[in-house]
Design an enzyme around this catalytic site. Sequence first.
Site, short mmCIF file in Angstrom:
data_model
loop_
_atom_site.label_atom_id
_atom_site.label_comp_id
_atom_site.label_asym_id
_atom_site.label_seq_id
_atom_site.Cartn_x
_atom_site.Cartn_y
_atom_site.Cartn_z
N TYR A 56 0.83 -1.21 0.00
CA TYR A 56 0.00 0.00 0.00
C TYR A 56 0.87 1.26 0.00
O TYR A 56 0.64 2.20 -0.76
CB TYR A 56 -0.93 0.02 1.23
N GLN A 159 -3.91 19.24 4.65
CA GLN A 159 -4.22 19.05 3.22
C GLN A 159 -5.68 18.69 3.04
O GLN A 159 -6.23 17.88 3.79
CB GLN A 159 -3.33 17.92 2.66
N THR A 189 -5.21 19.81 -2.68
CA THR A 189 -4.66 18.88 -3.66
C THR A 189 -5.50 18.92 -4.93
O THR A 189 -6.70 18.65 -4.90
CB THR A 189 -4.62 17.46 -3.07
N ARG A 198 -4.11 1.23 -8.26
CA ARG A 198 -2.69 0.90 -8.17
C ARG A 198 -2.61 -0.62 -8.11
O ARG A 198 -3.17 -1.24 -7.21
CB ARG A 198 -2.08 1.55 -6.94
N HIS A 310 2.32 13.54 -7.27
CA HIS A 310 1.69 12.63 -6.32
C HIS A 310 2.57 11.38 -6.11
O HIS A 310 2.07 10.30 -5.81
CB HIS A 310 0.30 12.22 -6.81
C1 LIG Z 1 0.33 6.05 0.89
C2 LIG Z 1 0.25 7.44 0.31
C3 LIG Z 1 -0.93 8.15 0.45
C4 LIG Z 1 -1.02 9.44 -0.06
N1 LIG Z 1 -2.17 10.15 0.16
C5 LIG Z 1 -2.22 11.45 -0.20
C6 LIG Z 1 -3.35 12.25 0.17
O1 LIG Z 1 -4.27 11.79 0.85
N2 LIG Z 1 -3.35 13.55 -0.24
C7 LIG Z 1 -2.33 14.09 -0.98
O2 LIG Z 1 -2.37 15.27 -1.33
N3 LIG Z 1 -1.26 13.34 -1.33
C8 LIG Z 1 -1.17 12.06 -0.94
N4 LIG Z 1 -0.08 11.32 -1.26
C9 LIG Z 1 1.02 11.91 -2.04
C10 LIG Z 1 2.04 12.57 -1.16
O3 LIG Z 1 1.52 13.72 -0.52
C11 LIG Z 1 3.26 13.04 -1.96
O4 LIG Z 1 2.83 13.86 -3.01
C12 LIG Z 1 4.09 11.88 -2.52
O5 LIG Z 1 4.11 10.79 -1.67
C13 LIG Z 1 5.51 12.39 -2.74
O6 LIG Z 1 6.28 11.49 -3.41
P1 LIG Z 1 7.26 10.42 -2.69
O7 LIG Z 1 6.36 9.38 -2.13
O8 LIG Z 1 8.11 9.93 -3.80
O9 LIG Z 1 8.03 11.14 -1.62
C14 LIG Z 1 0.06 10.02 -0.77
C15 LIG Z 1 1.24 9.29 -0.90
C16 LIG Z 1 1.34 8.02 -0.36
C17 LIG Z 1 2.65 7.29 -0.50
#
Ligand SMILES: Cc1cc2nc3c(=O)[nH]c(=O)nc-3n(C[C@H](O)[C@H](O)[C@H](O)COP(=O)(O)O)c2cc1C
Length: 418
Positions: A56, A159, A189, A198, A310
Amino acid sequence: MHAMTPKTTSGAAAAGAPLDAYAQHPDYKKRHMRFPTSAFLRRAAPKHIPFFSFEYGDTGAGADVGIRDNWAAFDNIKFVPKYGLVATIPPVEVELFGRRYSAPIGVAPMGGPSIVWPGADLAMARAAQQARVPYTLGMVGGATIEEAARVAPDVFWFQAYRCAQNDHELGFKVIKRAQDAGAHVLALTVDVPFRTTRSRESYAGLGGEFKPTPRMIGEMLARPRWLLGLLRNGYPRFATIRSYVGKPNPSTNETIRFARQQMGGAFTWDEIARYRDKWKGPMALKGILHPGDAEKAVALGVDGIWVSNHGGRQIEALAPSIDCLPAIVAAVGKKATILLDSGIRSGQDVMRALALGADAAFAGKSFLWSVGAMGDDGPSHLIDLYIEELRASLGQVGAKSPADARNMEFSHPGAWQF
Ligand SMILES: Cc1cc2nc3c(=O)[nH]c(=O)nc-3n(C[C@H](O)[C@H](O)[C@H](O)COP(=O)(O)O)c2cc1C
């Protein structure tokens, strides 16, 4: 190179007293021998958490091409050092939206971190508060707004997703609650107009509602430390939004159904203007890749542009955010605070982002690897790693401060031309 000083502090809290010196954990050296980089955390995590938990937190969209592209884009940015410029390792304090933070590194918002490690949201919040770096609670995270604000009062960002039903009733209620709780920055966002799937997540049994299969139960039983965390913290829940489901104590699946029905669709610029109007503090748009969008946002009074794809989780065919960064900095860097995420794995990556004009970089997945590998202790070790690596990297190339990284010699062959 890239000599710009973007800063905006509209609506921000006043710059506070000097920070306490950043305090590295007393066991840093010992921890460093076990987990010298984030890659070691990633390698260790599957040994301590169920398969579905790791999948996940670690998966991207499709075949993870977007994740690999993000990483490769950072790896392709190279520096030529200048010597004789710095005699000591530079401090890395920064000011973001009018508030001092101990380093230009933060925790990106995430939904469902408690699937990876029960209690992960507050473990990340605590570590960020201790280190005085930004912590962003996701609207669909596993802690309430009030819990996060209590644990991380000086560094709490929030967020929100688009929830347009009944004239944005839920969205406006939630941001009001975050404002009342003292969140410093609101990140809206914009890059999740639709839910995407995914593949690794689906394969691991998490495609839809939370229904542990016999295989998943077996995975949990095989990870006693994780199971203990689950008993202590309860089932993963969407703590902030569950109070709006319309019945007392809704189940996880009732909350998931409610969230899916509420969230989605692309923000229009008119809607963003309304959020701008309602939110009294600094506001950033998260998920921007195009300089034209950054310009529109800034024209509406948005203070921060959060350049992100993201983390490669929505679709894998997006440009790496780091490759879009220079054009966005050129377009709005003097008028807005520029934040970046997607692919950060080290302090050197943070330096790369700073060199290209970001004011701060954020990380998502690596924080999940950290709780996977080390439980509640993980986030503080990862922040220590990022800060120490950043300071060492800046010193190594001859930069005197985070902002000075822009003046260094570097090449960026992947820079996106618009
Ligand atoms: C498990 C998971 C859940 C995420 N959920 C959100 C979310 O609820 N809202 C959001 O704006 N970004 C979400 N993101 C994206 C992160 O805010 C971020 O943009 C991203 O993880 C950055 O890249 P990195 O994982 O390579 O560091 C999520 C990322 C992950 C890994």
